[in-house]
Design an enzyme around this catalytic site. Structure first.
Site: not given
Length: 571
Positions: A332, A385, A406, A476
């Site tokens: 992405t 992200d 995150d 994480w």
């Protein structure tokens, strides 16, 4: 008297072994065999057992070192080479395992892409392993010890590549065979990382005394960094790069301009024309404009310096995302680097944006694999992200990073210094987490540090900041490492400070730290019990000079830029 005599004999034998350059182990158990009065010398199973004792996968370690253990003249270096070689062999098998996993691209397009990503990621892992193998093979113990940090960094990157491969696969019919195919490689990588990291202890056990490498966590080094107001130029770039950045508008090899005044109208066009594996800096100047494209720097485009007219004027913008486009997170990215054969990518005065919005879920604006890379006066805009420090060592200064969930995440090692961290409005019923570090191995060179940053709410979030939970981060993976130091923390941050990763116990082994923060959200009285407030001596370990340096090569990294960077603590 007998025990003292045995000890003396053992010491003499060990000294003789060191002089000969072999690995010897003395049995001090006191058991007598064939009248040897408790002194039993072995150059095979006992040496292997000693080296493997600190690893997580002992059986795999013993099997991988079995052959070298039979060599009576084997040195400590031979054991390291054997550990890495065994890992390379298993890593090559893991690629065959990835090739054997058949996916249905029509039914499961994201998993089909994830399996293809695995093939690339595992190739990257093998390249780093081969680099480590070549380095150890061409070096003596002193040289290896001087560059232990670099060696650990290569192995840490391998861990990241392997885990990223598995992270992105969703369906069990694809993930299960991939995990099985990677099992031996991941175990041996973990073992190799541990062996390299514990080399000093191994050498001490064999009475081999080698001075700690420069940049290590020595008392003298920490004292030098503890000076209040210590402000120096980090030493990560060579003199040529220092002059390059000090010059401001450096003479470019290529110019990108939407109006046709440069050689290229797109950033991608300029990237495709970069000479491969160049030993000299290749400079790209991107003129003001919004470039709506996704750009990936290929792995053989080395020594690239890219600059723009400012992060709000020169903008590279994309909208690829996980939820709508059905693609993997790493794909992405609006801008990404695959600098494996090279290192030291530099970006200055550029904005990187992903416009997918919160409904796109994972939508990366910038993803970096480049080792010894640095980003100055850049802007990273997104929601979930946003900034992905995927692998290796990275430094960010005077930047802006915005997002929701995150939005600063990865498995590499990153220091973000003197930057503005903007928390945005998430979707209904969502919370905000600034960071999500994915350190998987205890000895990995990875983690994220926010130093002298400002953490604030965007205007849309500000009136709702007490209704929507916002945290500094969450773990994480098992050994997630995050430090927030000397930063201004706004009142949007929940008094608990940090939150757990749902469905895991990562917080029990993770390392979440705060030091010297200020602002309404910095009060630590109600912080999560699994986090810690640290003192100056420990905080110094998370400054760039210690956290990101550590070897002779890295000592020339950032300082050469000529830009102001705080190597220690500001107070």
């Amino acid at each position: 008297m007998v025990s003292k005599a045995v000890a003396s004999l053992a010491s003499i034998i060990l000294v003789a072994c060191v002089i000969a350059g072999v690995v010897c182990l003395v049995n001090r158990s006191g058991d007598s065999h064939d009248g040897d009065h408790g002194t039993n010398i072995s150059t095979s199973s006992k040496a292997v057992a000693s080296i493997c004792s600190t690893t997580s996968y002992k059986d795999a370690c013993v099997n991988s070192l079995e052959n070298v253990g039979k060599n009576e003249s084997a040195t400590a270096k031979d054991y390291i080479i054997a550990a890495i070689q065994a890992t390379i062999e298993e890593a090559k098998k893991s690629i065959k395992a990835a090739e054997s996993v058949k996916t249905d691209g029509g039914k499961d397009p994201r998993d089909a892409m994830a399996v293809e990503d695995c093939k690339d990621l595992l190739e990257f892992a093998i390249e780093d392993l081969q680099a480590a193998f070549s380095f150890v093979g061409d070096s003596d113990l002193h040289t290896i010890n001087d560059r232990l940090f670099d060696l650990r960094n290569w192995l840490s990157a391998v861990v990241s590549y392997q885990q990223t491969c598995l992270d992105q696969i969703g369906e069990p019919q694809y993930k299960d065979p991939m995990e099985h195919g990677l099992l031996n490689a991941t175990q041996l990588t973990s073992n190799a990382l541990t062996i390299v990291s514990q080399l000093g202890e191994i050498l001490k056990a064999f009475h081999i005394d080698i001075e700690l490498p420069k940049g290590a966590d020595t008392g003298r080094r920490l004292m030098e960094l503890s000076v209040v107001g210590h402000d120096d130029y980090p030493s990560w770039f060579p003199a040529g790069d220092r002059k390059l950045l000090q010059a401001g508008r450096a003479k470019p090899n290529a110019v990108v301009a939407q109006d046709g005044s440069g050689q290229y109208k797109t950033v991608g066009g300029a990237v495709n024309a970069i000479p491969r594996k160049s030993k000299n800096r290749w400079v790209i100047y991107i003129k003001a404009g919004v470039y709506r494209e996704s750009v990936i720097l290929p792995k053989d485009a080395t020594n690239v310096y890219m600059y723009g007219d400012g992060p709000t004027k020169t903008i590279i913008s994309g909208s690829k995302n996980f939820a709508i486009n059905k693609i993997t997170t790493m794909n992405t990215a609006t801008f990404g680097t695959y600098l494996i054969n090279g290192e030291g990518f530099i970006a200055k005065g550029i904005g990187f944006r992903n416009t997918a919005g919160p409904q796109g879920h994972q939508a990366v604006a910038f993803r970096s694999q480049s080792d010894l890379s640095a980003y100055f006066d850049c802007r990273f805009e997104g929601y979930q992200d946003t900034l992905y420090y995927q692998t290796n060592r990275q430094f960010y200064r005077n930047c802006v990073v915005s997002g929701t969930i995150d939005f600063i995440f990865g498995r590499g090692a990153a220091v973000i210094q003197n930057s503005e961290i903007i928390v945005r409005m998430p979707l209904p019923n969502q919370l905000n987490t600034v960071t999500a570090d994915g350190t998987k191995e205890a000895f990995a060179i990875s983690g994220v540090v926010l130093q002298n940053c400002k953490i604030v709410a965007e205007p849309q979030l500000f009136p709702n900041r007490f209704k929507i939970k916002s945290y500094l981060g969450r773990p994480w993976d098992k050994f997630s490492t995050t430090a927030v130091m000397e930063s201004e923390v706004g009142d949007l941050i929940d008094p608990e400070g940090w939150t757990i990763w749902s469905g895991s116990n990562n917080h029990q082994t993770a390392k979440y730290l705060e030091y010297g923060n200020r602002g309404a959200g910095s009060n630590t009285n109600r912080r999560a019990k699994w986090t810690r407030v640290i003192k100056k001596n420990e905080a110094l370990k998370y400054t760039p000079s210690v956290f990101l340096e550590g070897g002779k090569k890295a000592v020339k990294w950032v300082q050469g830029t000529g830009l102001p960077v705080t190597m220690g603590l500001t107070y």
